[in-house]
Motif scaffolding. Structure first.
Motif, PDB file in Angstrom:
ATOM      1  N   PHE A  57       0.855  -1.188   0.000  1.00  9.98           N
ATOM      2  CA  PHE A  57       0.000   0.000   0.000  1.00  9.98           C
ATOM      3  C   PHE A  57       0.892   1.240   0.000  1.00  9.98           C
ATOM      4  O   PHE A  57       1.768   1.390   0.859  1.00  9.98           O
ATOM      5  N   PHE A  58       0.658   2.097  -0.968  1.00  8.22           N
ATOM      6  CA  PHE A  58       1.441   3.320  -1.107  1.00  8.22           C
ATOM      7  C   PHE A  58       1.112   4.303   0.018  1.00  8.22           C
ATOM      8  O   PHE A  58      -0.051   4.509   0.352  1.00  8.22           O
ATOM      9  N   MET A  59       2.127   4.919   0.616  1.00 10.29           N
ATOM     10  CA  MET A  59       1.933   5.927   1.649  1.00 10.29           C
ATOM     11  C   MET A  59       2.194   7.319   1.056  1.00 10.29           C
ATOM     12  O   MET A  59       3.148   7.508   0.283  1.00 10.29           O
ATOM     13  N   GLN A  60       1.356   8.272   1.417  1.00 13.50           N
ATOM     14  CA  GLN A  60       1.456   9.630   0.893  1.00 13.50           C
ATOM     15  C   GLN A  60       2.158  10.531   1.897  1.00 13.50           C
ATOM     16  O   GLN A  60       1.905  10.459   3.098  1.00 13.50           O
ATOM     17  N   LYS A  61       3.058  11.375   1.400  1.00 11.41           N
ATOM     18  CA  LYS A  61       3.705  12.359   2.271  1.00 11.41           C
ATOM     19  C   LYS A  61       2.722  13.500   2.508  1.00 11.41           C
ATOM     20  O   LYS A  61       2.317  14.192   1.577  1.00 11.41           O
ATOM     21  N   THR A  62       2.308  13.680   3.762  1.00  6.04           N
ATOM     22  CA  THR A  62       1.248  14.638   4.083  1.00  6.04           C
ATOM     23  C   THR A  62       1.746  15.895   4.762  1.00  6.04           C
ATOM     24  O   THR A  62       1.191  16.966   4.559  1.00  6.04           O
ATOM     25  N   PHE A  63       2.768  15.777   5.617  1.00  2.58           N
ATOM     26  CA  PHE A  63       3.256  16.932   6.352  1.00  2.58           C
ATOM     27  C   PHE A  63       4.773  16.946   6.348  1.00  2.58           C
ATOM     28  O   PHE A  63       5.426  15.900   6.221  1.00  2.58           O
ATOM     29  N   ALA A  64       5.314  18.138   6.511  1.00  6.18           N
ATOM     30  CA  ALA A  64       6.756  18.295   6.668  1.00  6.18           C
ATOM     31  C   ALA A  64       7.012  19.335   7.747  1.00  6.18           C
ATOM     32  O   ALA A  64       6.317  20.348   7.831  1.00  6.18           O
ATOM     33  N   THR A  65       7.999  19.060   8.605  1.00  8.24           N
ATOM     34  CA  THR A  65       8.505  20.061   9.533  1.00  8.24           C
ATOM     35  C   THR A  65       9.915  20.412   9.082  1.00  8.24           C
ATOM     36  O   THR A  65      10.376  19.933   8.041  1.00  8.24           O
ATOM     37  N   ARG A  66      10.599  21.223   9.846  1.00  7.66           N
ATOM     38  CA  ARG A  66      11.951  21.627   9.422  1.00  7.66           C
ATOM     39  C   ARG A  66      12.888  20.432   9.309  1.00  7.66           C
ATOM     40  O   ARG A  66      13.801  20.410   8.475  1.00  7.66           O
ATOM     41  N   TYR A  67      12.653  19.409  10.136  1.00  3.12           N
ATOM     42  CA  TYR A  67      13.589  18.284  10.189  1.00  3.12           C
ATOM     43  C   TYR A  67      13.007  16.952   9.724  1.00  3.12           C
ATOM     44  O   TYR A  67      13.754  16.017   9.493  1.00  3.12           O
ATOM     45  N   HIS A  68      11.680  16.853   9.617  1.00  2.00           N
ATOM     46  CA  HIS A  68      11.088  15.560   9.327  1.00  2.00           C
ATOM     47  C   HIS A  68       9.985  15.656   8.279  1.00  2.00           C
ATOM     48  O   HIS A  68       9.348  16.697   8.122  1.00  2.00           O
ATOM     49  N   ASP A  69       9.760  14.541   7.579  1.00  2.00           N
ATOM     50  CA  ASP A  69       8.598  14.332   6.723  1.00  2.00           C
ATOM     51  C   ASP A  69       7.733  13.252   7.363  1.00  2.00           C
ATOM     52  O   ASP A  69       8.237  12.373   8.087  1.00  2.00           O
ATOM     53  N   PHE A 402       6.355  29.087  10.183  1.00  2.00           N
ATOM     54  CA  PHE A 402       4.950  28.953  10.596  1.00  2.00           C
ATOM     55  C   PHE A 402       4.374  27.640  10.081  1.00  2.00           C
ATOM     56  O   PHE A 402       3.691  26.911  10.818  1.00  2.00           O
ATOM     57  N   LYS A 403       4.650  27.331   8.843  1.00  2.00           N
ATOM     58  CA  LYS A 403       4.179  26.074   8.248  1.00  2.00           C
ATOM     59  C   LYS A 403       4.726  24.883   9.028  1.00  2.00           C
ATOM     60  O   LYS A 403       3.968  23.955   9.374  1.00  2.00           O
ATOM     61  N   TYR A 404       6.013  24.886   9.341  1.00  2.00           N
ATOM     62  CA  TYR A 404       6.613  23.766  10.055  1.00  2.00           C
ATOM     63  C   TYR A 404       6.009  23.618  11.454  1.00  2.00           C
ATOM     64  O   TYR A 404       5.692  22.524  11.904  1.00  2.00           O
ATOM     65  N   GLN A 405       5.850  24.750  12.169  1.00  2.00           N
ATOM     66  CA  GLN A 405       5.349  24.674  13.538  1.00  2.00           C
ATOM     67  C   GLN A 405       3.873  24.254  13.580  1.00  2.00           C
ATOM     68  O   GLN A 405       3.468  23.482  14.450  1.00  2.00           O
ATOM     69  N   LEU A 406       3.074  24.786  12.650  1.00  2.00           N
ATOM     70  CA  LEU A 406       1.664  24.386  12.616  1.00  2.00           C
ATOM     71  C   LEU A 406       1.539  22.910  12.236  1.00  2.00           C
ATOM     72  O   LEU A 406       0.705  22.188  12.789  1.00  2.00           O
ATOM     73  N   SER A 407       2.377  22.453  11.320  1.00  2.00           N
ATOM     74  CA  SER A 407       2.363  21.042  10.947  1.00  2.00           C
ATOM     75  C   SER A 407       2.681  20.171  12.159  1.00  2.00           C
ATOM     76  O   SER A 407       2.048  19.127  12.377  1.00  2.00           O
ATOM     77  N   ARG A 408       3.644  20.604  12.966  1.00  2.00           N
ATOM     78  CA  ARG A 408       3.992  19.843  14.168  1.00  2.00           C
ATOM     79  C   ARG A 408       2.807  19.780  15.126  1.00  2.00           C
ATOM     80  O   ARG A 408       2.539  18.742  15.741  1.00  2.00           O
ATOM     81  N   GLN A 409       2.086  20.910  15.263  1.00  2.00           N
ATOM     82  CA  GLN A 409       0.909  20.902  16.130  1.00  2.00           C
ATOM     83  C   GLN A 409      -0.158  19.955  15.607  1.00  2.00           C
ATOM     84  O   GLN A 409      -0.815  19.244  16.380  1.00  2.00           O
ATOM     85  N   MET A 410      -0.340  19.938  14.293  1.00  2.00           N
ATOM     86  CA  MET A 410      -1.337  19.035  13.714  1.00  2.00           C
ATOM     87  C   MET A 410      -0.966  17.571  13.931  1.00  2.00           C
ATOM     88  O   MET A 410      -1.833  16.715  14.102  1.00  2.00           O
TER      89      MET A 410
END
Length: 581
Positions: A57-69, A402-410
């Motif tokens: 099953f293929f996994m989709q990349k949904t979020f990215a932070t400064r250090y991780h996908d 902002f994108k990285y930090q909000l992604s981490r919160q999500m």
């Protein structure tokens, strides 16, 4: 391949059941390290002599932070026990297998002898139950004394009287009289400040959890209020604080009268008798006592929540309000001070009485981990407002950060529980959002819209629609101004439109995917897409000083916008557009 960054934790926000037949999986990797991730799912048996039979099953990349996908997939399950292994491919073409014990080369031998993460036979106890009605709710938070009263003569705040002690006269009758107003505003859920017998205008501490404070009315009146709300398909949630009682409670008074032989002596954490306190003569903020107290206030003796008698008293008191008044939920303040065992016991008892009951925790620690164990149904989101202001108002962080930090919160919560997170930019204990926006109403409207587009159940504080402002508690609790000549008609119309938009689109906004679009550190704009099935909402927010060019795509429908300069095809500062395309 950065092997140290690859991570999966079973039975966590990285592996949970959407329902008993769907398993949501997530894998972490180093940022921009992996090109492809698939999950292999097969039978538990397998050895070096036999080929392990599995599906990919293929996994989709949904979020990215400064250090991780982060990579995600939802597996459709059958009833058989199974195991899963991740197959990871980096940007150089190197392929590895990641299972419960190792990250190894993707050889045929390793593929046929997996030590996979186990999917056991499932039952409904493994599935987190959430009250689905919450995703269809827009909340209005009311400080009862400051909202309205039945005689329409809410007192004005006096400049020479302490706001923490001045009573303006708001009551339950006043709320009853304003239900048409709230419904016309697009509100279908209200959060009430503490109604219980207590001290001061706000009842910050409780004398008796079984009594309604006479300042607000009586039980018959409260029952009428709940009944009227339910007839209008509106919900009601109460705020409670279970961490401590008032020193005017009968339990504490008995201890003062009878000392260490009192019935309730083990209900509190008392180190000596008689219980007493003293203030430092040079600094009134320094208080010494021979018992534990909360909020730096010796009049708030801390409850011993490890005591089974205390647990039983609190649980029975809450069940009383559910059984006799049919409240729909609770927000428990100081959730970080409540043990997980106690909250789990409480929620289990409440769900037996009312399966769709909504139990929310509010914590200054913004600790979402308690939710992952299925104790609270949700936590209040007290982080989003600060994050938005750091970016949009203060320019302390760039759009990418902002994108990285909000992604981490999500990512801090699983996506199922995030649907019922109570999201707000201010509340009854914080500065008003308009004040936090430095009285800039365009910025305030933009931030509110951003919040309404996220997963979770949005909440505004009473008077937001009128442009009420105020700094930290208690100056944030001004009296509601019902004089129409003083009201902000533009803000009122905006809040109505925003609430209508949220309720009409709750399905895609609560369940749809969230995908970041273009962002700009130079011009301080961000964009994202909310998608579910064939529907697609696109949002673009300009928090920069300059206008940004924008072209309405062909066949796209403009749903909501602000500060749009048509003749220049620009979105001005604090402008935004929401499109369906």
């Amino acid at each position: 391949m950065n092997k140290a960054a690859i991570l999966h934790i079973p039975a966590s926000e990285m592996a949970y059941y959407e329902n008993k037949d769907e398993l949501h999986l997530q894998l972490q990797s180093a940022h921009n390290d992996l090109a492809d991730v698939t999950v292999l799912v097969g039978e538990v048996s397998g050895n070096n002599n036999d080929s392990w039979r599995y599906e990919s099953f293929f996994m989709q990349k949904t979020f990215a932070t400064r250090y991780h996908d982060y990579w995600e997939v939802i597996l459709k399950l059958n009833k058989n026990e199974a195991q899963y292994v991740f197959k990871v491919t980096d940007t150089y073409g190197n392929v590895g297998l990641y299972d419960a014990q190792r990250l190894c080369e993707a050889t045929e031998e390793n593929a046929n002898s997996p030590h996979g993460f186990i999917i056991e036979n499932r039952d409904m106890r493994q599935v987190t139950q959430i009250p689905d009605w919450v995703t269809k709710t827009v909340w209005y938070q009311i400080q009862i004394d400051r909202f309205a009263n039945g005689n329409d003569n809410l007192a004005k705040l006096s400049e020479n009287e302490d706001n923490t002690t001045q009573i303006l006269g708001g009551d339950l009758t006043g709320i009853l009289s304003k239900l048409d107003y709230l419904q016309n505003l697009g509100i279908n859920g209200i959060v009430l400040s503490s109604i219980f017998e207590g001290d001061g205008p706000f009842k910050l501490t409780t004398n008796d959890f079984y009594s309604i404070d006479s300042q607000f009315g009586n039980k018959d009146l409260f029952k009428m209020l709940v009944s009227n709300l339910h007839r209008r398909n509106m919900k009601v949630v109460l705020k409670m604080n279970l961490a401590y009682l008032s020193d005017n409670s009968r339990q504490w008074r008995e201890i003062l009268e009878e000392g260490q032989h009192a019935k309730y002596v083990d209900w509190f954490n008392i180190k000596g008798f008689p219980p007493k306190y003293s203030q430092d003569p040079h600094n009134k903020n320094i208080v010494r006592a021979n018992y534990k107290f909360s909020e730096l206030n010796p009049h708030y003796p801390t409850l011993n929540l490890k005591n089974p008698e205390v647990q039983t008293y609190l649980i029975q008191a809450i069940k009383y309000w559910v059984e006799h008044f049919e409240i729909d939920g609770l927000i428990l303040d100081h959730a970080d001070k409540l043990s997980r065992e106690f909250v789990h016991l409480l929620n289990r008892n409440l769900k037996k009485m009312k399966s769709n009951f909504y139990l929310v925790g509010k914590s200054e620690m913004s600790n979402t981990s308690v939710v992952q164990l299925g104790d609270f149904d949700a936590m209040t989101d007290d982080v989003l407002g600060n994050l938005l202001l750091n970016f949009a108002r203060d320019k302390k962080i760039a759009a990418s950060e902002f994108k990285y930090q909000l992604s981490r919160q999500m990512l801090a919560q699983n996506t199922k529980l995030s649907r019922v997170t109570l999201r707000t930019l201010d509340d009854l204990t914080s500065s008003r959002i308009l004040t936090r926006c430095r009285e800039n109403k365009a910025l305030m409207r933009s931030l509110l819209t951003f919040m309404y587009l996220l997963k979770g159940s949005p909440a505004i504080t009473y008077g937001t629609e009128l442009g009420l402002s105020g700094h930290d508690f208690p100056s944030n609790l001004a009296g509601m101004d019902w004089n129409q000549e003083d009201q902000d008609d533009k803000m009122m119309r905006f809040i109505k439109v925003l609430n209508t938009f949220r309720l009409q689109n709750y399905k895609i906004l609560s369940e749809g995917s969230f995908e970041w679009g273009q962002i700009s550190d130079s011009y301080d704009y961000v964009s994202f897409i909310r998608r579910k099935d064939k529907r697609r909402l696109f949002a673009l927010f300009n928090f920069g000083y300059n206008g940004i060019k924008f072209v309405l795509p062909k066949h796209a429908k403009l749903i909501l916008g602000q500060n749009i300069v048509d003749e220049k095809s620009e979105i001005g500062q604090y402008g935004f557009v929401i499109l369906e395309a």
